[in-house]
Design a protein around this motif. Structure first.
Motif, PDB file in Angstrom:
ATOM      1  N   THR A  44       0.614   3.684 -11.576  1.00  0.00           N
ATOM      2  CA  THR A  44       1.044   5.068 -11.442  1.00  0.00           C
ATOM      3  C   THR A  44       0.796   5.473  -9.993  1.00  0.00           C
ATOM      4  OG1 THR A  44      -1.153   5.867 -11.967  1.00  0.00           O
ATOM      5  CG2 THR A  44       0.382   5.606 -13.806  1.00  0.00           C
ATOM      6  N   SER A  45       1.413   6.536  -9.583  1.00  0.00           N
ATOM      7  CA  SER A  45       1.291   6.921  -8.176  1.00  0.00           C
ATOM      8  C   SER A  45      -0.144   7.321  -7.822  1.00  0.00           C
ATOM      9  CB  SER A  45       2.229   8.087  -7.881  1.00  0.00           C
ATOM     10  OG  SER A  45       1.965   9.127  -8.790  1.00  0.00           O
ATOM     11  N   ARG A  46      -0.926   7.706  -8.835  1.00  0.00           N
ATOM     12  CA  ARG A  46      -2.294   8.142  -8.532  1.00  0.00           C
ATOM     13  C   ARG A  46      -3.304   6.986  -8.540  1.00  0.00           C
ATOM     14  NH1 ARG A  46      -3.213  12.314 -12.912  1.00  0.00           N
ATOM     15  NH2 ARG A  46      -1.408  11.219 -13.723  1.00  0.00           N
ATOM     16  N   SER A  47      -2.853   5.835  -9.005  1.00  0.00           N
ATOM     17  CA  SER A  47      -3.773   4.712  -9.160  1.00  0.00           C
ATOM     18  C   SER A  47      -4.321   4.258  -7.803  1.00  0.00           C
ATOM     19  CB  SER A  47      -3.047   3.554  -9.820  1.00  0.00           C
ATOM     20  OG  SER A  47      -3.894   2.445  -9.862  1.00  0.00           O
ATOM     21  N   LYS A  48      -5.635   4.006  -7.809  1.00  0.00           N
ATOM     22  CA  LYS A  48      -6.245   3.600  -6.540  1.00  0.00           C
ATOM     23  C   LYS A  48      -6.545   2.106  -6.503  1.00  0.00           C
ATOM     24  CE  LYS A  48      -8.271   7.888  -4.911  1.00  0.00           C
ATOM     25  NZ  LYS A  48      -9.152   8.817  -5.555  1.00  0.00           N
ATOM     26  N   SER A  49      -6.340   1.432  -7.640  1.00  0.00           N
ATOM     27  CA  SER A  49      -6.689   0.008  -7.658  1.00  0.00           C
ATOM     28  C   SER A  49      -5.645  -0.812  -6.897  1.00  0.00           C
ATOM     29  CB  SER A  49      -6.833  -0.486  -9.089  1.00  0.00           C
ATOM     30  OG  SER A  49      -5.679  -0.145  -9.798  1.00  0.00           O
ATOM     31  N   THR A  50      -6.017  -2.051  -6.623  1.00  0.00           N
ATOM     32  CA  THR A  50      -5.138  -2.916  -5.839  1.00  0.00           C
ATOM     33  C   THR A  50      -4.161  -3.637  -6.769  1.00  0.00           C
ATOM     34  OG1 THR A  50      -7.078  -3.262  -4.462  1.00  0.00           O
ATOM     35  CG2 THR A  50      -5.195  -4.686  -4.046  1.00  0.00           C
ATOM     36  N   SER A  51      -2.904  -3.689  -6.388  1.00  0.00           N
ATOM     37  CA  SER A  51      -1.901  -4.361  -7.222  1.00  0.00           C
ATOM     38  C   SER A  51      -1.847  -5.851  -6.888  1.00  0.00           C
ATOM     39  CB  SER A  51      -0.526  -3.733  -6.997  1.00  0.00           C
ATOM     40  OG  SER A  51      -0.098  -4.023  -5.685  1.00  0.00           O
ATOM     41  N   VAL A  52      -1.254  -6.630  -7.790  1.00  0.00           N
ATOM     42  CA  VAL A  52      -1.075  -8.070  -7.543  1.00  0.00           C
ATOM     43  C   VAL A  52      -0.353  -8.281  -6.216  1.00  0.00           C
ATOM     44  CG1 VAL A  52      -0.015 -10.184  -8.418  1.00  0.00           C
ATOM     45  CG2 VAL A  52      -0.926  -8.541 -10.005  1.00  0.00           C
ATOM     46  N   GLU A  53       0.675  -7.453  -5.992  1.00  0.00           N
ATOM     47  CA  GLU A  53       1.452  -7.593  -4.753  1.00  0.00           C
ATOM     48  C   GLU A  53       0.581  -7.362  -3.515  1.00  0.00           C
ATOM     49  OE1 GLU A  53       2.409  -5.970  -7.418  1.00  0.00           O
ATOM     50  OE2 GLU A  53       4.492  -6.425  -7.899  1.00  0.00           O
ATOM     51  N   GLU A  54      -0.340  -6.385  -3.643  1.00  0.00           N
ATOM     52  CA  GLU A  54      -1.206  -6.126  -2.477  1.00  0.00           C
ATOM     53  C   GLU A  54      -2.164  -7.293  -2.212  1.00  0.00           C
ATOM     54  OE1 GLU A  54      -1.385  -1.250  -2.354  1.00  0.00           O
ATOM     55  OE2 GLU A  54      -2.452  -2.329  -3.924  1.00  0.00           O
TER      56      GLU A  54
END
Ligand code: ZN
Length: 370
Positions: A99-109
């Motif tokens: 979600t736009s508010r999520s602060k965790s790191t994505s797989v892509e990042e």
């Protein structure tokens, strides 16, 4: 005709010429597997190939200026990379799921952060944690991206492809059986024997040679504006990536290796254990393996000195006491060398304590020697 230019050391010229010819004749394979020792430029070649394939310049590729060329050098274009991840990184949400508010790191990042390290130094041999793998989830995410056709060329670099587990490899095989138009997969691996035969047989193979000493010396001077040490030149075995890695650690490791071999020979085990304990906090798996690497080279040098051959580690070797050299037979050196290599395997299996394994080696090293 479009002209292609791919760079590399002279010792890799033959392979590079074949690659350029295939590009020029517009028959570059859709799946290639680049193999060769760690740190000799497989990823560097993969990046240049990605540029060449994505470049849209009408005459000279890669031009370095067009959108395709620039995107090949942009780590944030995560879909261009399939990089082994740690289990917790691979479990992260995808950018799509966030979600736009999520602060965790994505797989892509996570992928982009490794791609950034590779792009900064494609020769690096220590950018990945040893436990990272290419899991089936990563392959599935990749496969999903290629269900739609693309009017422009797409390229994916699959780094350290041997780290695909069996499930992932089988899933990837399905993609390889029918590579979509305009799509190129470039796999890199230190040894293609580590890949499934079914994957190997679907890729065209590019084997890269190790570098000559002269090439290593030249590139080292160019990048660091100083000469490479003679010991590092001997230890790196024609791998520029190893040379960069050893440059940082060779001094401390060499002095520890000299003490190790000397104290083990003199059977001064308590002194040796104390020394290991002092270095203890710094001895992790990588540094222990490096220590064993240097020990092997020193033992080989004992035999080489006895046969009047040039030494691999001339500087470190000169610090070994003469008595050790005079009283060690070629056979006992060979036995000691086998023990060091066995120890490397045990440590790499990571089921034992590093300190205890090194202590056991110390006691066994010159077992039976006077
Ligand atoms: Zn271009």
């Amino acid at each position: 005709m479009i002209e292609y230019e791919i760079h590399g050391p002279k010792s890799q010229e033959l392979s590079l010429k074949r690659v350029v010819l295939a590009l020029q004749e517009n028959r570059f394979p859709q799946a290639v597997l680049i193999d060769g020792a760690a740190g000799i430029g497989k990823k560097k070649l993969a990046i240049e190939l990605m540029q060449a394939l994505l470049c849209t310049h009408p005459e000279k590729r890669p031009c370095g200026k067009c959108f395709g060329c620039k995107s090949a050098l942009a780590p944030e274009v995560a879909e261009q990379w399939l990089i082994p991840l740690k289990a917790e990184e691979a479990k992260a949400k995808t950018a799509e799921e966030m979600t736009s508010r999520s602060k965790s790191t994505s797989v892509e990042e996570f992928t982009s952060s490794y791609a950034k390290k590779i792009l900064e130094n494609p020769y690096a041999i220590d950018y990945l944690p040893p436990e990272s793998i290419i899991s089936i989830d990563l392959v599935r995410a990749l496969n999903k991206k290629f269900t739609l056709r693309s009017p422009t060329a797409r390229c994916v670099i699959i780094a350290e492809a041997e780290r695909m587990n069996t499930e992932a490899a089988n899933a990837f095989l399905k993609t390889l059986e029918e590579v979509p138009d305009n799509t190129y997969f470039i796999l890199t691996t230190p040894s293609k024997d580590l890949l499934l035969e079914t994957i190997r047989s679907r890729c065209s193979s590019i084997h890269l040679q190790t570098w000559t000493d002269e090439e290593i010396k030249y590139e080292f001077q160019k990048q660091f504006s100083r000469e490479i040490s003679p010991d590092n030149l001997g230890l790196c075995l024609g791998s520029f990536g190893r040379a960069i890695f050893f440059d940082e650690y060779i001094e401390s490791t060499s002095s520890l290796a000299v003490s190790f071999i000397t104290l083990a020979y003199e059977k001064r085990y308590s002194d040796l254990f104390l020394l290991l304990q002092q270095a203890g906090s710094k001895i992790e798996l990588d540094s222990a393996l490096l220590l064993l690497d240097v020990l092997s080279f020193l033992l080989v040098d004992i035999t080489r000195a006895q046969a009047n051959l040039p030494l691999r580690l001339p500087e470190t070797f000169s610090k070994i006491p003469v008595s050790l050299l005079e009283h060690t037979s070629p056979k006992s050196v060979q036995i000691a060398l086998n023990k060091v290599q066995e120890t490397s395997k045990i440590l790499a299996g990571r089921s034992t304590s590093i300190m205890m394994t090194l202590q056991t080696l110390a006691i066994k090293l010159f077992d039976g020697e006077l």
